[in-house]
Enzyme design. Sequence first.
Site, PDB file in Angstrom:
ATOM      1  N   HIS B  11       3.772  -8.540  -8.688  1.00  0.00           N
ATOM      2  CA  HIS B  11       2.503  -7.826  -8.598  1.00  0.00           C
ATOM      3  C   HIS B  11       2.794  -6.396  -8.185  1.00  0.00           C
ATOM      4  O   HIS B  11       3.853  -6.098  -7.644  1.00  0.00           O
ATOM      5  CB  HIS B  11       1.523  -8.504  -7.628  1.00  0.00           C
ATOM      6  CG  HIS B  11       2.079  -8.779  -6.268  1.00  0.00           C
ATOM      7  ND1 HIS B  11       2.097  -7.841  -5.280  1.00  0.00           N
ATOM      8  CD2 HIS B  11       2.662  -9.885  -5.744  1.00  0.00           C
ATOM      9  CE1 HIS B  11       2.641  -8.362  -4.201  1.00  0.00           C
ATOM     10  NE2 HIS B  11       3.007  -9.603  -4.452  1.00  0.00           N
ATOM     11  N   LYS B  36      -5.627  -3.919 -12.459  1.00  0.00           N
ATOM     12  CA  LYS B  36      -5.367  -3.995 -11.023  1.00  0.00           C
ATOM     13  C   LYS B  36      -4.149  -4.870 -10.728  1.00  0.00           C
ATOM     14  O   LYS B  36      -4.011  -5.955 -11.296  1.00  0.00           O
ATOM     15  CB  LYS B  36      -6.612  -4.576 -10.339  1.00  0.00           C
ATOM     16  CG  LYS B  36      -6.599  -4.489  -8.833  1.00  0.00           C
ATOM     17  CD  LYS B  36      -7.203  -3.214  -8.334  1.00  0.00           C
ATOM     18  CE  LYS B  36      -7.423  -3.255  -6.845  1.00  0.00           C
ATOM     19  NZ  LYS B  36      -7.655  -1.926  -6.304  1.00  0.00           N
ATOM     20  N   HIS B 131      14.743  -7.806  -1.514  1.00  0.00           N
ATOM     21  CA  HIS B 131      13.331  -7.459  -1.348  1.00  0.00           C
ATOM     22  C   HIS B 131      13.043  -6.840   0.045  1.00  0.00           C
ATOM     23  O   HIS B 131      12.414  -5.786   0.154  1.00  0.00           O
ATOM     24  CB  HIS B 131      12.510  -8.736  -1.546  1.00  0.00           C
ATOM     25  CG  HIS B 131      11.047  -8.527  -1.647  1.00  0.00           C
ATOM     26  ND1 HIS B 131      10.388  -8.385  -2.836  1.00  0.00           N
ATOM     27  CD2 HIS B 131      10.084  -8.446  -0.697  1.00  0.00           C
ATOM     28  CE1 HIS B 131       9.098  -8.231  -2.626  1.00  0.00           C
ATOM     29  NE2 HIS B 131       8.883  -8.272  -1.335  1.00  0.00           N
ATOM     30  N   HIS B 135      11.958  -3.049   1.361  1.00  0.00           N
ATOM     31  CA  HIS B 135      10.855  -2.715   2.274  1.00  0.00           C
ATOM     32  C   HIS B 135      11.369  -1.920   3.480  1.00  0.00           C
ATOM     33  O   HIS B 135      10.781  -0.912   3.868  1.00  0.00           O
ATOM     34  CB  HIS B 135      10.182  -3.992   2.781  1.00  0.00           C
ATOM     35  CG  HIS B 135       9.165  -4.564   1.832  1.00  0.00           C
ATOM     36  ND1 HIS B 135       8.248  -3.780   1.162  1.00  0.00           N
ATOM     37  CD2 HIS B 135       8.890  -5.847   1.471  1.00  0.00           C
ATOM     38  CE1 HIS B 135       7.470  -4.559   0.420  1.00  0.00           C
ATOM     39  NE2 HIS B 135       7.845  -5.802   0.579  1.00  0.00           N
ATOM     40  N   GLY B 185       2.609 -13.588   6.289  1.00  0.00           N
ATOM     41  CA  GLY B 185       1.794 -13.132   5.162  1.00  0.00           C
ATOM     42  C   GLY B 185       1.127 -14.300   4.447  1.00  0.00           C
ATOM     43  O   GLY B 185      -0.056 -14.238   4.098  1.00  0.00           O
ATOM     44  N   ASN B 313      -2.044  -4.299   7.517  1.00  0.00           N
ATOM     45  CA  ASN B 313      -3.072  -4.762   8.460  1.00  0.00           C
ATOM     46  C   ASN B 313      -3.198  -3.699   9.552  1.00  0.00           C
ATOM     47  O   ASN B 313      -2.536  -3.752  10.593  1.00  0.00           O
ATOM     48  CB  ASN B 313      -2.685  -6.124   9.046  1.00  0.00           C
ATOM     49  CG  ASN B 313      -3.838  -6.753   9.797  1.00  0.00           C
ATOM     50  OD1 ASN B 313      -4.495  -6.109  10.615  1.00  0.00           O
ATOM     51  ND2 ASN B 313      -4.108  -8.009   9.526  1.00  0.00           N
ATOM     52  N   ARG B 424      -4.071   3.319  -0.619  1.00  0.00           N
ATOM     53  CA  ARG B 424      -5.130   4.117   0.003  1.00  0.00           C
ATOM     54  C   ARG B 424      -5.391   5.421  -0.740  1.00  0.00           C
ATOM     55  O   ARG B 424      -4.442   6.088  -1.170  1.00  0.00           O
ATOM     56  CB  ARG B 424      -4.742   4.474   1.438  1.00  0.00           C
ATOM     57  CG  ARG B 424      -4.547   3.292   2.327  1.00  0.00           C
ATOM     58  CD  ARG B 424      -5.837   2.935   3.039  1.00  0.00           C
ATOM     59  NE  ARG B 424      -5.668   1.691   3.754  1.00  0.00           N
ATOM     60  CZ  ARG B 424      -5.992   0.496   3.240  1.00  0.00           C
ATOM     61  NH1 ARG B 424      -6.494   0.392   2.040  1.00  0.00           N
ATOM     62  NH2 ARG B 424      -5.809  -0.606   3.944  1.00  0.00           N
ATOM     63  N   ARG B 455     -18.364  -4.432   4.033  1.00  0.00           N
ATOM     64  CA  ARG B 455     -17.062  -3.758   3.966  1.00  0.00           C
ATOM     65  C   ARG B 455     -17.133  -2.405   4.664  1.00  0.00           C
ATOM     66  O   ARG B 455     -17.981  -1.571   4.349  1.00  0.00           O
ATOM     67  CB  ARG B 455     -16.639  -3.563   2.513  1.00  0.00           C
ATOM     68  CG  ARG B 455     -16.546  -4.837   1.686  1.00  0.00           C
ATOM     69  CD  ARG B 455     -15.248  -5.574   1.886  1.00  0.00           C
ATOM     70  NE  ARG B 455     -14.100  -4.805   1.442  1.00  0.00           N
ATOM     71  CZ  ARG B 455     -13.639  -4.804   0.195  1.00  0.00           C
ATOM     72  NH1 ARG B 455     -14.245  -5.520  -0.734  1.00  0.00           N
ATOM     73  NH2 ARG B 455     -12.570  -4.111  -0.135  1.00  0.00           N
ATOM     74  N   SER B 556     -11.779   4.938  -1.612  1.00  0.00           N
ATOM     75  CA  SER B 556     -11.033   5.149  -2.850  1.00  0.00           C
ATOM     76  C   SER B 556     -11.976   5.397  -4.032  1.00  0.00           C
ATOM     77  O   SER B 556     -13.073   4.849  -4.091  1.00  0.00           O
ATOM     78  CB  SER B 556     -10.149   3.942  -3.140  1.00  0.00           C
ATOM     79  OG  SER B 556     -10.911   2.762  -3.089  1.00  0.00           O
TER      80      SER B 556
END
Lengths: 50, 610
Positions: B11, B36, B131, B135, B185, B313, B424, B455, B556
């Site tokens: 993704h 998306k 991976h 990060h 997660g 988060n 963002r 929201r 956004s």
Amino acid sequence: MLSFIIEFWAFLRARKKFWLLPIIVMMALFGGLLVLSQGSAVAPFIYTIF
Amino acid sequence: MRILGLSAFYHDSAAALIVDGRVVAAAQEERFTRIKHDAEYPENAIAYCLSEAGLRLSDVDHVAFYDKPFLKFERLLETYLTFAPRGFKSFQMALPIWLKEKLFQKDHLRKKLQSMAPDFDWQSRLLFAEHHLSHAASAFYPSPFDDAAVLTMDGVGEWATTSTAIGNGAELNIDKEIHFPHSLGLLYSAFTYYTGFKVNSGEYKVMGLAPYGEPVFAQKILDHLIDLKQDGSFRLDQSYFDYCVGLTMTNSRFDDLFGAARRNPESLLEQRDMDLAASIQAVCEEVVLRLTRSLAKESGSPNLCLAGGVALNCVANGKVSRDGAFENIWIQPAAGDAGGALGAALAAYHTFLGHERRVEGADAMAGSYLGPSYPQAEIETQLTEAGATYSVLSEAEIIEAVAEALAEGDSVGWFQGRMEFGPRALGGRSILGDPRSPTMQRDLNIKVKYRESFRPFAPSVLAEQASDWFEISCDSPYMLLVADVKAARRWRMTEAEQSLFGIEKLNIVRSEIPAVTHIDGSARVQTVHADTNPSYHALLTAFQARTGCPVLINTSFNIRGEPIVCTPTDAFRCFMGTELDMLAIGNCLLRKSEHDPAMRADYREQFLLD
């Protein structure tokens, strides 16, 4: 394909995971049939963890 | 040296280009394809990154991919073996895609790259980073720290779901990992699923819903689902989850534990759902705080870098920042898998190839404005082709006109400069509004964003005045820290208001800036800096000159389920498809009132709900 096999062998050596080999060979044989019998492969999962 | 980093096939595909260690360009594929979380090979993002630097693919020294497919395959096999014979159905469905595609990702990548550069020497130029190293590299190398402790947390990579690393100069070494299936997660995603939201995008909603509830299930989660140790390490009781063997996140035992089945996504949210959200949020914060406290003790470093999906988060991040275990905290703005593209490139440059790292004061993300920008001529061409009516003004005139409209209560589409990298909008592709309005949160959610009224919206504030409005003592340029609105600017609730429950509290005017003050008095703050985004800084200054308030709502530039707009054409379509009043693109100013109402086109159907 040859380079793939060489790299996968190197991976098994580096990870010391030779015990996976029989499973992978069996999978390749039976999985190959499964793949050939299907049109397309689509990830079915709710979260793409596999 | 030029290194192209890629993330793809799961993704949030993305590409990032670094030249001699400097981040030149980065973008997510979804922005170009308008799908998306697009997981396809990021050919548009690659083409953009190369064009930004004026390079061809053959000019690139290395291409770095953000994870290791063989390791992931090893996890898949061992997981199925562990749970066999359960999980056969899942295995049967996963196997074809692995044998057909995923196991041959290197070959797939090589073919794709060769189609762009036929003589590309892939054998020596194609590199793979794990991976979580990707990060960690995305968190440490662009940070403003010479040395730091690094914490990465996400759903899962190959095996690791949580890792700690120590960064020093150009060295970055991962020293501890928690492995699949034990994942913070995935625990959070399990509750996202259980509360009826979409996994991998609804986590924001759970976090936003949490303050409306009480954490009444937190102890139950700690007693049954997660065995949390004092140092923050944990194990999940897999008998409550389905993600290892099935096609869902949770199972019937999970339902029994919480006394009901999963919420139907179409049904109304109830107090129980808000309590579940509050509970998992509280547990998540406790895990992260224990991890950061023990990491601070072990590393001895005053600096912390965060990345991985859980690092988005921002409520937990705010608590880590205020906890004080670390003096300084820096979070990669593209903390999710898109940022792995950048991390893989940086890991290749510094960790694999041993190049020196230079820290020059500020972080190396340039405000995360790393995507495409459009020259004025191109903007005018695209707007004209789309049938827009616009005026061409100077930058100062645009800023004055937008500030005036915002002060009068209009909602404005703000499209200036380079697009943001990461999830963002930071004042490059944003929808702006007046935070002082008590009706703006509901109006923007329902009339512009077409999403749930609960929201919350985030504030942008002039960096120089952030501490006058929020309980924040550090910069938060990437909107990844939550802080309380200053007590002096918040209003006490009446007894009648205090007696309200859950979503009923939404309409309470809680502060001088109610549209960006969440139900618990908090706000997801973005500090705006003149050196990284001068035009947005100037707009906030102009708005303050009119209103005395250096804060704007910043959300956004998209509707529900749509990727953030990329081109002027995307922006005009969103402008005409919503009730936005004004649009400022480069030097072009568009007013809705000057457009024929017949041009308005509802395009919501084109995007799946997130």
